[in-house]
Scaffold this motif. Structure first.
Motif, mmCIF file in Angstrom:
data_model
loop_
_atom_site.group_PDB
_atom_site.id
_atom_site.type_symbol
_atom_site.label_atom_id
_atom_site.label_comp_id
_atom_site.label_asym_id
_atom_site.label_seq_id
_atom_site.Cartn_x
_atom_site.Cartn_y
_atom_site.Cartn_z
ATOM 1 N N SER A 37 0.935 -1.179 0.069
ATOM 2 C CA SER A 37 -0.103 0.003 -0.059
ATOM 3 C C SER A 37 1.048 1.043 0.138
ATOM 4 O O SER A 37 1.940 1.234 0.424
ATOM 5 N N CYS A 38 0.177 2.411 -0.318
ATOM 6 C CA CYS A 38 1.189 3.597 -0.499
ATOM 7 C C CYS A 38 0.191 4.639 -0.120
ATOM 8 O O CYS A 38 -0.961 4.817 -0.384
ATOM 9 N N TYR A 39 0.794 5.583 0.515
ATOM 10 C CA TYR A 39 0.040 6.805 1.124
ATOM 11 C C TYR A 39 0.892 8.080 0.441
ATOM 12 O O TYR A 39 2.189 8.414 0.561
ATOM 13 N N GLU A 40 0.130 9.065 -0.227
ATOM 14 C CA GLU A 40 0.938 10.365 -0.569
ATOM 15 C C GLU A 40 0.687 11.219 0.365
ATOM 16 O O GLU A 40 -0.569 12.014 0.636
ATOM 17 N N ILE A 53 -6.519 11.393 5.156
ATOM 18 C CA ILE A 53 -7.598 11.456 4.417
ATOM 19 C C ILE A 53 -7.614 10.358 3.178
ATOM 20 O O ILE A 53 -6.607 10.049 2.683
ATOM 21 N N PRO A 54 -9.018 9.954 2.838
ATOM 22 C CA PRO A 54 -8.899 8.949 1.706
ATOM 23 C C PRO A 54 -8.163 9.095 0.320
ATOM 24 O O PRO A 54 -7.761 8.293 -0.134
ATOM 25 N N GLU A 55 -8.039 10.507 0.161
ATOM 26 C CA GLU A 55 -7.271 10.965 -1.188
ATOM 27 C C GLU A 55 -5.921 10.352 -0.995
ATOM 28 O O GLU A 55 -5.129 10.444 -2.031
ATOM 29 N N MET A 56 -5.273 10.464 0.162
ATOM 30 C CA MET A 56 -3.973 9.896 0.352
ATOM 31 C C MET A 56 -3.593 8.605 -0.219
ATOM 32 O O MET A 56 -2.316 8.256 -0.185
ATOM 33 N N ILE A 57 -4.618 7.739 -0.075
ATOM 34 C CA ILE A 57 -4.462 6.332 -0.431
ATOM 35 C C ILE A 57 -4.258 6.210 -1.760
ATOM 36 O O ILE A 57 -5.392 6.390 -2.478
#
Length: 117
Positions: A37-40, A53-57
């Motif tokens: 998995s990756c998070y921005e 926040i969901p947009e980071m996933i």
């Protein structure tokens, strides 16, 4: 470590390759992280986040592979690494354009995402 493994094994396909710094306590230079998995972390471009926040996933390449096959590939990679003397782990990664160089920033990102790299 990845470049060395690629040169040694000459794989037919590489999905993605890169380098990162360790966020998880105990991560050392030369370990290979297979990102499940990756998070921005700097999605808004306005500094470091205080929450997820969901947009980071972001989707990992593994999300496009059936779960049974994904697990098998991950186990095979860890075992192949062990046999060749590479430390391979399956974990999350945090990514962004902001350079993470200090310990407090690494701690913050690890606490938010539990990402190894």
């Amino acid at each position: 470590a990845v470049a060395s493994a690629i040169m040694h094994h000459r794989p037919d396909l590489i999905i993605d390759s890169g380098s990162c710094g360790g966020l998880e306590p105990g991560i050392t230079m030369g370990q290979i992280i297979i990102a499940e998995s990756c998070y921005e972390y700097d999605i808004a471009g306005s500094g470091l986040p205080r929450r997820t926040i969901p947009e980071m996933i972001l989707k990992s390449a593994f999300s496009f592979i059936p779960a049974e096959d994904r697990g098998l590939l991950q186990r095979m990679a860890v075992e192949a690494g062990r046999e060749e003397g590479y430390q391979v782990r399956v974990s999350s990664q945090a990514c962004g354009e902001f350079l993470v160089a200090d310990y407090s920033t690494k701690q913050l990102l690890y606490s938010l995402f539990h990402a190894s790299g």
